[in-house]
Each structure stands twice: as C-alpha cells, then as structure tokens.
Design a protein around this motif. Structure first.
Motif, PDB file in Angstrom:
ATOM      1  N   THR A  50       0.838  -1.195   0.000  1.00 43.22           N
ATOM      2  CA  THR A  50       0.000   0.000   0.000  1.00 43.22           C
ATOM      3  C   THR A  50       0.872   1.244   0.000  1.00 43.22           C
ATOM      4  O   THR A  50       1.771   1.382   0.821  1.00 43.22           O
ATOM      5  CB  THR A  50      -0.900   0.036   1.259  1.00 43.22           C
ATOM      6  OG1 THR A  50      -1.732  -1.111   1.267  1.00 43.22           O
ATOM      7  CG2 THR A  50      -1.771   1.265   1.260  1.00 43.22           C
ATOM      8  N   ASP A  51       0.609   2.138  -0.932  1.00 39.65           N
ATOM      9  CA  ASP A  51       1.303   3.420  -0.966  1.00 39.65           C
ATOM     10  C   ASP A  51       0.377   4.431  -1.625  1.00 39.65           C
ATOM     11  O   ASP A  51      -0.172   4.173  -2.703  1.00 39.65           O
ATOM     12  CB  ASP A  51       2.613   3.310  -1.748  1.00 39.65           C
ATOM     13  CG  ASP A  51       3.488   4.538  -1.568  1.00 39.65           C
ATOM     14  OD1 ASP A  51       3.342   5.226  -0.538  1.00 39.65           O
ATOM     15  OD2 ASP A  51       4.313   4.813  -2.451  1.00 39.65           O
ATOM     16  N   ILE A  52       0.183   5.555  -0.967  1.00 45.54           N
ATOM     17  CA  ILE A  52      -0.628   6.637  -1.520  1.00 45.54           C
ATOM     18  C   ILE A  52       0.180   7.923  -1.493  1.00 45.54           C
ATOM     19  O   ILE A  52       1.127   8.055  -0.716  1.00 45.54           O
ATOM     20  CB  ILE A  52      -1.951   6.834  -0.729  1.00 45.54           C
ATOM     21  CG1 ILE A  52      -1.647   7.148   0.736  1.00 45.54           C
ATOM     22  CG2 ILE A  52      -2.858   5.628  -0.867  1.00 45.54           C
ATOM     23  CD1 ILE A  52      -2.826   7.674   1.513  1.00 45.54           C
ATOM     24  N   GLU A  53      -0.190   8.851  -2.341  1.00 47.70           N
ATOM     25  CA  GLU A  53       0.442  10.171  -2.375  1.00 47.70           C
ATOM     26  C   GLU A  53      -0.646  11.223  -2.521  1.00 47.70           C
ATOM     27  O   GLU A  53      -1.544  11.087  -3.356  1.00 47.70           O
ATOM     28  CB  GLU A  53       1.410  10.298  -3.555  1.00 47.70           C
ATOM     29  CG  GLU A  53       2.643   9.442  -3.458  1.00 47.70           C
ATOM     30  CD  GLU A  53       3.570   9.838  -2.327  1.00 47.70           C
ATOM     31  OE1 GLU A  53       3.648  11.042  -2.002  1.00 47.70           O
ATOM     32  OE2 GLU A  53       4.209   8.936  -1.756  1.00 47.70           O
ATOM     33  N   ILE A  54      -0.574  12.256  -1.697  1.00 42.40           N
ATOM     34  CA  ILE A  54      -1.474  13.401  -1.851  1.00 42.40           C
ATOM     35  C   ILE A  54      -0.856  14.281  -2.925  1.00 42.40           C
ATOM     36  O   ILE A  54       0.263  14.785  -2.763  1.00 42.40           O
ATOM     37  CB  ILE A  54      -1.642  14.162  -0.520  1.00 42.40           C
ATOM     38  CG1 ILE A  54      -2.256  13.240   0.527  1.00 42.40           C
ATOM     39  CG2 ILE A  54      -2.497  15.402  -0.734  1.00 42.40           C
ATOM     40  CD1 ILE A  54      -2.343  13.827   1.915  1.00 42.40           C
ATOM     41  N   ILE A  55      -1.571  14.453  -4.043  1.00 43.25           N
ATOM     42  CA  ILE A  55      -1.010  15.169  -5.187  1.00 43.25           C
ATOM     43  C   ILE A  55      -1.575  16.578  -5.332  1.00 43.25           C
ATOM     44  O   ILE A  55      -1.282  17.268  -6.306  1.00 43.25           O
ATOM     45  CB  ILE A  55      -1.199  14.366  -6.490  1.00 43.25           C
ATOM     46  CG1 ILE A  55      -2.677  14.099  -6.773  1.00 43.25           C
ATOM     47  CG2 ILE A  55      -0.409  13.070  -6.423  1.00 43.25           C
ATOM     48  CD1 ILE A  55      -2.930  13.440  -8.117  1.00 43.25           C
ATOM     49  N   SER A  56      -2.373  17.031  -4.374  1.00 42.51           N
ATOM     50  CA  SER A  56      -2.879  18.403  -4.400  1.00 42.51           C
ATOM     51  C   SER A  56      -1.722  19.367  -4.175  1.00 42.51           C
ATOM     52  O   SER A  56      -0.746  19.053  -3.501  1.00 42.51           O
ATOM     53  CB  SER A  56      -3.934  18.613  -3.311  1.00 42.51           C
ATOM     54  OG  SER A  56      -5.058  17.823  -3.550  1.00 42.51           O
ATOM     55  N   ASP A  57      -1.860  20.561  -4.734  1.00 42.99           N
ATOM     56  CA  ASP A  57      -0.852  21.602  -4.587  1.00 42.99           C
ATOM     57  C   ASP A  57      -1.157  22.408  -3.330  1.00 42.99           C
ATOM     58  O   ASP A  57      -2.217  23.020  -3.211  1.00 42.99           O
ATOM     59  CB  ASP A  57      -0.870  22.503  -5.819  1.00 42.99           C
ATOM     60  CG  ASP A  57       0.169  23.598  -5.767  1.00 42.99           C
ATOM     61  OD1 ASP A  57       1.060  23.537  -4.894  1.00 42.99           O
ATOM     62  OD2 ASP A  57       0.099  24.513  -6.601  1.00 42.99           O
ATOM     63  N   SER A  58      -0.230  22.397  -2.374  1.00 47.02           N
ATOM     64  CA  SER A  58      -0.473  23.075  -1.098  1.00 47.02           C
ATOM     65  C   SER A  58      -0.552  24.590  -1.248  1.00 47.02           C
ATOM     66  O   SER A  58      -1.110  25.269  -0.387  1.00 47.02           O
ATOM     67  CB  SER A  58       0.619  22.709  -0.090  1.00 47.02           C
ATOM     68  OG  SER A  58       1.883  23.129  -0.562  1.00 47.02           O
ATOM     69  N   GLY A  59      -0.033  25.140  -2.331  1.00 43.56           N
ATOM     70  CA  GLY A  59      -0.095  26.583  -2.547  1.00 43.56           C
ATOM     71  C   GLY A  59      -1.318  27.021  -3.328  1.00 43.56           C
ATOM     72  O   GLY A  59      -1.536  28.218  -3.536  1.00 43.56           O
ATOM     73  N   SER A  60      -2.144  26.072  -3.748  1.00 42.41           N
ATOM     74  CA  SER A  60      -3.307  26.388  -4.573  1.00 42.41           C
ATOM     75  C   SER A  60      -4.480  26.861  -3.721  1.00 42.41           C
ATOM     76  O   SER A  60      -4.688  26.416  -2.596  1.00 42.41           O
ATOM     77  CB  SER A  60      -3.716  25.148  -5.366  1.00 42.41           C
ATOM     78  OG  SER A  60      -4.935  25.360  -6.017  1.00 42.41           O
ATOM     79  N   ASP A  61      -5.282  27.746  -4.294  1.00 40.20           N
ATOM     80  CA  ASP A  61      -6.514  28.184  -3.630  1.00 40.20           C
ATOM     81  C   ASP A  61      -7.617  27.139  -3.751  1.00 40.20           C
ATOM     82  O   ASP A  61      -8.666  27.282  -3.130  1.00 40.20           O
ATOM     83  CB  ASP A  61      -7.008  29.506  -4.234  1.00 40.20           C
ATOM     84  CG  ASP A  61      -6.078  30.659  -3.897  1.00 40.20           C
ATOM     85  OD1 ASP A  61      -5.361  30.560  -2.877  1.00 40.20           O
ATOM     86  OD2 ASP A  61      -6.062  31.656  -4.643  1.00 40.20           O
ATOM     87  N   ALA A  62      -7.393  26.096  -4.550  1.00 42.65           N
ATOM     88  CA  ALA A  62      -8.421  25.077  -4.775  1.00 42.65           C
ATOM     89  C   ALA A  62      -8.501  24.058  -3.630  1.00 42.65           C
ATOM     90  O   ALA A  62      -9.431  23.269  -3.578  1.00 42.65           O
ATOM     91  CB  ALA A  62      -8.142  24.337  -6.086  1.00 42.65           C
TER      92      ALA A  62
END
Length: 150
Positions: A50-62
């Motif tokens: 099991t391996d997951i990655e959070i791919i959201s951009d931490s600097g994004s307003d979204a």
C-alpha cells in the motif's frame, strides 16, 4: 520388592499422563501461534504493497473553499495493492481532529481504486483563515501528511 515395582508403575503411568496432557496443550498453542504468524504476514504484505500520495498543490486556492467550508484533496494510489475508494477505509485527521464527514470520489472509470488511479476527498470542515493547517491521511497503514495555509 513387589511394592517398589507397583509404585514405579504408578509413577510411570502418572508421568505418561502428564506428558500426554502437556503435549496436547503445546500442540494447540503451536497451532494458534502458527495461525497468528500467517495472519500477521498477510497484513504486513498488504501494508508493504500500500502506498498513496497526496497530489494536491499546497499553494493552490483550490484546496480550501472558505465560503462552503470544504477541503478538497486529490490522492493517488501509487502502490501495487488495489484499494477500496471508501471513507470507511481511511482515517482523516484535520489539525489533529478525526473527521467523519468525508466524501471519496473515484475519478477513473472503474469500481476500485487501482494503482495509478486518483480519488478526490471532500472534507466538510470550516478552517480559520490565514493560518497553517495539517491533514493526516492514513490508508491501510500508509500515512501521508499535507500542510497548507488558508
């Protein structure tokens, strides 16, 4: 002389009975231990795959919508294990508090969260603005941390 032989016979029979009962207990214990090791091995195998990655951009307003009080994260399955795209199989902590109002949406045209697929997590939670926030996501023992500022 006959009394010595009789007492030896009684002691011999008693020792045989004790040895038989001890061996029965040991056989049962070894069997239980073997089953526990097998179960642990399967769990460790799932954890390793099991391996997951959070791919959201931490600097994004979204990431955070302050008018709706909603956090949106995109998470990719980068492991080799097929996962369930279900909030019941994930532990989500926002700033150290366990979240139960989490919606998981699979973005691929499949039923399961396969390797390489992405899910969207929508977390209903109001956050203070102009502060740092931390989200911890745990799936099948794999833990990822996402930090962002609102």
């Amino acid at each position: 002389m006959a009394s010595v032989s009789a007492s030896h016979l009684i002691l011999f029979i008693a020792s045989i009975l004790v040895a038989a009962s001890v061996s029965g207990v040991l056989t049962s214990t070894v069997g239980d231990l073997s089953n526990a090791i097998d179960d642990t091995g399967l769990q460790v195998s799932d954890d390793v795959r099991t391996d997951i990655e959070i791919i959201s951009d931490s600097g994004s307003d979204a990431v955070y919508n302050d008018t709706e009080g909603n956090i949106t994260l995109y998470v990719k399955n980068t492991g080799s294990l097929q996962l369930a795209a279900d909030s019941n199989t994930m532990d989500v902590l926002v700033n150290g508090q366990y979240e139960t109002d989490v919606t998981v949406t699979l973005l691929e045209d499949s039923v399961t969260w396969d390797s390489g697929d992405v899910v969207r997590l929508d977390i209903s939670r109001s956050l203070a603005t102009n502060e740092d926030h931390r989200i911890q996501l745990t799936v099948n023992g794999d833990e990822e941390v996402f930090q962002f500022n609102t």
